[in-house]
Design a protein around this motif. Structure first.
Motif, PDB file in Angstrom:
ATOM      1  N   PRO A   1       0.827  -1.220   0.000  1.00 21.91           N
ATOM      2  CA  PRO A   1       0.000   0.000   0.000  1.00 21.91           C
ATOM      3  C   PRO A   1       0.862   1.272   0.000  1.00 21.91           C
ATOM      4  N   HIS A   2       0.523   2.184  -0.889  1.00 25.85           N
ATOM      5  CA  HIS A   2       1.261   3.442  -0.957  1.00 25.85           C
ATOM      6  C   HIS A   2       0.377   4.620  -1.346  1.00 25.85           C
ATOM      7  N   LYS A   3      -0.853   4.337  -1.748  1.00 20.42           N
ATOM      8  CA  LYS A   3      -1.739   5.390  -2.263  1.00 20.42           C
ATOM      9  C   LYS A   3      -2.471   6.061  -1.099  1.00 20.42           C
ATOM     10  N   GLU A   4      -2.031   7.260  -0.765  1.00 18.95           N
ATOM     11  CA  GLU A   4      -2.603   7.939   0.402  1.00 18.95           C
ATOM     12  C   GLU A   4      -4.086   8.254   0.211  1.00 18.95           C
ATOM     13  N   GLU A   5      -4.519   8.437  -1.037  1.00 15.14           N
ATOM     14  CA  GLU A   5      -5.932   8.745  -1.274  1.00 15.14           C
ATOM     15  C   GLU A   5      -6.845   7.585  -0.901  1.00 15.14           C
ATOM     16  N   SER A   6      -6.292   6.360  -0.810  1.00 11.84           N
ATOM     17  CA  SER A   6      -7.117   5.221  -0.400  1.00 11.84           C
ATOM     18  C   SER A   6      -7.355   5.208   1.103  1.00 11.84           C
ATOM     19  N   TRP A   7      -6.427   5.805   1.858  1.00 15.30           N
ATOM     20  CA  TRP A   7      -6.570   5.939   3.321  1.00 15.30           C
ATOM     21  C   TRP A   7      -6.279   7.387   3.689  1.00 15.30           C
ATOM     22  N   PRO A   8      -7.127   8.312   3.262  1.00 10.44           N
ATOM     23  CA  PRO A   8      -6.806   9.732   3.451  1.00 10.44           C
ATOM     24  C   PRO A   8      -6.585  10.093   4.914  1.00 10.44           C
ATOM     25  N   GLY A   9      -5.404  10.640   5.179  1.00  6.91           N
ATOM     26  CA  GLY A   9      -5.049  11.045   6.531  1.00  6.91           C
ATOM     27  C   GLY A   9      -4.803   9.906   7.486  1.00  6.91           C
ATOM     28  N   LYS A  10      -4.675   8.666   6.957  1.00  5.74           N
ATOM     29  CA  LYS A  10      -4.650   7.507   7.846  1.00  5.74           C
ATOM     30  C   LYS A  10      -3.680   6.415   7.395  1.00  5.74           C
ATOM     31  N   ILE A  11      -3.019   6.582   6.262  1.00  3.14           N
ATOM     32  CA  ILE A  11      -2.272   5.463   5.703  1.00  3.14           C
ATOM     33  C   ILE A  11      -1.176   4.973   6.644  1.00  3.14           C
ATOM     34  N   GLU A  12      -0.602   5.874   7.426  1.00  2.00           N
ATOM     35  CA  GLU A  12       0.480   5.439   8.321  1.00  2.00           C
ATOM     36  C   GLU A  12      -0.017   4.474   9.395  1.00  2.00           C
ATOM     37  N   THR A  13      -1.327   4.466   9.664  1.00  2.00           N
ATOM     38  CA  THR A  13      -1.865   3.593  10.713  1.00  2.00           C
ATOM     39  C   THR A  13      -2.100   2.161  10.236  1.00  2.00           C
ATOM     40  N   ILE A  14      -2.066   1.927   8.928  1.00  3.72           N
ATOM     41  CA  ILE A  14      -2.416   0.588   8.433  1.00  3.72           C
ATOM     42  C   ILE A  14      -1.231  -0.357   8.388  1.00  3.72           C
ATOM     43  N   TYR A  15      -0.012   0.173   8.455  1.00  8.25           N
ATOM     44  CA  TYR A  15       1.134  -0.703   8.201  1.00  8.25           C
ATOM     45  C   TYR A  15       1.353  -1.741   9.302  1.00  8.25           C
ATOM     46  N   GLU A  16       1.043  -1.384  10.538  1.00  3.80           N
ATOM     47  CA  GLU A  16       1.232  -2.373  11.615  1.00  3.80           C
ATOM     48  C   GLU A  16       0.300  -3.571  11.455  1.00  3.80           C
ATOM     49  N   PRO A  17      -1.027  -3.388  11.310  1.00  4.37           N
ATOM     50  CA  PRO A  17      -1.885  -4.564  11.093  1.00  4.37           C
ATOM     51  C   PRO A  17      -1.603  -5.262   9.765  1.00  4.37           C
ATOM     52  N   TYR A  18      -1.257  -4.518   8.732  1.00 13.14           N
ATOM     53  CA  TYR A  18      -0.924  -5.111   7.435  1.00 13.14           C
ATOM     54  C   TYR A  18       0.295  -6.025   7.567  1.00 13.14           C
ATOM     55  N   CYS A  19       1.284  -5.567   8.297  1.00 10.59           N
ATOM     56  CA  CYS A  19       2.490  -6.378   8.492  1.00 10.59           C
ATOM     57  C   CYS A  19       2.244  -7.556   9.440  1.00 10.59           C
ATOM     58  N   GLN A  20       1.347  -7.393  10.390  1.00 11.02           N
ATOM     59  CA  GLN A  20       0.966  -8.534  11.224  1.00 11.02           C
ATOM     60  C   GLN A  20       0.318  -9.616  10.361  1.00 11.02           C
ATOM     61  N   PHE A  21      -0.501  -9.202   9.402  1.00 11.74           N
ATOM     62  CA  PHE A  21      -1.102 -10.134   8.455  1.00 11.74           C
ATOM     63  C   PHE A  21      -0.016 -10.889   7.695  1.00 11.74           C
ATOM     64  N   ILE A  22       0.948 -10.162   7.164  1.00 12.87           N
ATOM     65  CA  ILE A  22       2.046 -10.791   6.412  1.00 12.87           C
ATOM     66  C   ILE A  22       2.826 -11.750   7.305  1.00 12.87           C
ATOM     67  N   LYS A  23       3.084 -11.343   8.532  1.00 17.01           N
ATOM     68  CA  LYS A  23       3.843 -12.191   9.461  1.00 17.01           C
ATOM     69  C   LYS A  23       3.162 -13.540   9.656  1.00 17.01           C
ATOM     70  N   ILE A  24       1.846 -13.531   9.832  1.00 17.30           N
ATOM     71  CA  ILE A  24       1.123 -14.781  10.057  1.00 17.30           C
ATOM     72  C   ILE A  24       1.096 -15.630   8.787  1.00 17.30           C
ATOM     73  N   VAL A  25       0.804 -15.008   7.643  1.00 18.78           N
ATOM     74  CA  VAL A  25       0.780 -15.763   6.383  1.00 18.78           C
ATOM     75  C   VAL A  25       2.136 -16.406   6.132  1.00 18.78           C
ATOM     76  N   ALA A  26       3.214 -15.681   6.427  1.00 21.09           N
ATOM     77  CA  ALA A  26       4.568 -16.148   6.138  1.00 21.09           C
ATOM     78  C   ALA A  26       4.991 -17.342   6.992  1.00 21.09           C
ATOM     79  N   THR A  27       4.237 -17.662   8.028  1.00 15.83           N
ATOM     80  CA  THR A  27       4.579 -18.849   8.816  1.00 15.83           C
ATOM     81  C   THR A  27       4.239 -20.134   8.071  1.00 15.83           C
TER      82      THR A  27
END
Length: 354
Positions: A35-61
């Motif tokens: 994810p890099h498009k700020e218009e998809s999460w206006p004013g909020k994109i920086e907050t999504i990376y932690e849960p997004y990366c938690q998702f990746i961490k679990i899938v990667a197991t």
């Protein structure tokens, strides 16, 4: 066979023995577009990376995670965010396939398998950002072919618009979809219902298409199936229902439930229907968001479910765990991610194992 496109269909993936496996079948990898498009999460994109990366961490197991990134800078940023959550970077691969947005379920590769000759192929459907709502989308539209070329896979071009989130598969010849999305004139206005069914069957290697009606309120995709009803095995679906009769989702989800009861699989049997609650309305800046527990992702090692800091979170997790006894069900807070109008299933696309 309809005569409207016999040339394409005579050499279709189905004719060549390919089909689209169910999501619960074993994966080689899960594909994402960072994810890099700020218009998809206006004013909020920086907050999504932690849960997004938690998702990746679990899938990667349980499988590789293959991430489309725009450039080295994006890759470096992604690695730093993944390191924060302790993800296993040895399981994560990056591919320089620039994207416009993050919704890999819809713009990513649709992987087909031919189990007889142990071959893999990709369908590259047309992509127009849900009826041209969010241009530009030209980079997203070509990602499947770029992936096919990288891995030297055959690629099929139906030359019609189709999104991965609009179709659901039982892995035994049945596709489930919605009229609200696939019959919307902003997708393929030149095709009627029968013609769309032919495309789905020929390019996904299926035998029948079953139709529901509307999607949930707030869904800007015009009613994707992956927010309302999901196959969990060949004859069982989880479907969301709204318990509050005053909620604007109540009637349309009741209608979908009643339709599900009338549908029959190829063997003539009715569907086994398991009801899943809806969370309370999730509102951000006066906008009703398409929050749904049905937008879970079935990975090799776990089923990852969006949660919403809601009283129904635990109940939904228990129900989903009940239909996936062989996998761990994990909830990840999706309250910030859903501001982008999608969640974990919308963000991911599985690559099956041959």
């Amino acid at each position: 066979m309809s005569s409207f496109n016999e040339v394409i269909f005579n050499s279709s993936p189905k004719k060549l023995g390919f089909s689209f496996p169910a999501e619960w079948e074993k994966h080689d990898a899960t594909w994402l577009s960072w994810p890099h498009k700020e218009e998809s999460w206006p004013g909020k994109i920086e907050t999504i990376y932690e849960p997004y990366c938690q998702f990746i961490k679990i899938v990667a197991t349980g499988e590789k995670v293959r991430i489309n990134v725009n450039n080295e800078e994006t890759k470096t940023f992604a690695i730093s965010e993944l390191e924060k959550v302790g993800a296993d970077l040895s399981q994560i691969e990056f591919y320089f396939n620039p994207s416009n947005d993050a919704w890999c379920r819809d713009h990513g590769p649709a992987f087909l398998l031919n189990k007889a000759n142990r071959k893999k192929a990709i369908v590259d459907w047309g992509y127009n950002a849900w009826g041209g709502k969010y241009p530009p989308y030209e980079l997203d539209d070509v990602i499947p072919t770029k992936i096919a070329e990288h891995f030297n896979l055959s690629v099929y071009h139906p030359d019609i618009v189709m999104e991965g989130g609009s179709v659901e598969f039982n892995g035994a010849g049945t596709i489930l979809t919605t009229t609200a999305c696939l019959l919307n004139e902003n997708r393929n206005p030149h095709l009627n219902k029968e013609q769309i069914e032919e495309y789905l069957k020929e390019f996904y290697g299926a035998e029948q298409v079953l139709w529901l009606g509307d999607g949930i309120v707030g869904d800007d995709t015009d009613g994707h199936i992956d927010d309302i009803t999901r196959f969990v095995n060949e004859d069982t679906v989880l479907t969301v229902v709204e318990s509050n009769p005053l909620d604007e989702n109540y009637l349309l989800l009741q209608e979908n439930l009643e339709t599900l009861k009338t549908l029959r699989l190829l063997n003539g049997k009715p569907l086994n229907i398991v009801k899943l609650p809806m969370p309370s309305p999730v509102i951000h800046e006066d906008t009703r968001l398409p929050a749904s527990y049905a937008n879970f992702y079935i990975a090799n090692a776990a089923v990852i479910v969006p949660t919403f800091r809601d009283v129904n979170d635990e109940k939904a997790l228990e129900i989903i765990q009940g239909v996936f006894p062989d996998r761990k069900v994990v909830g990840i807070d999706s309250t910030d991610i859903i501001w982008g109008l999608g969640s974990f299933h919308c963000l991911s696309q599985q690559e099956p194992s041959i």
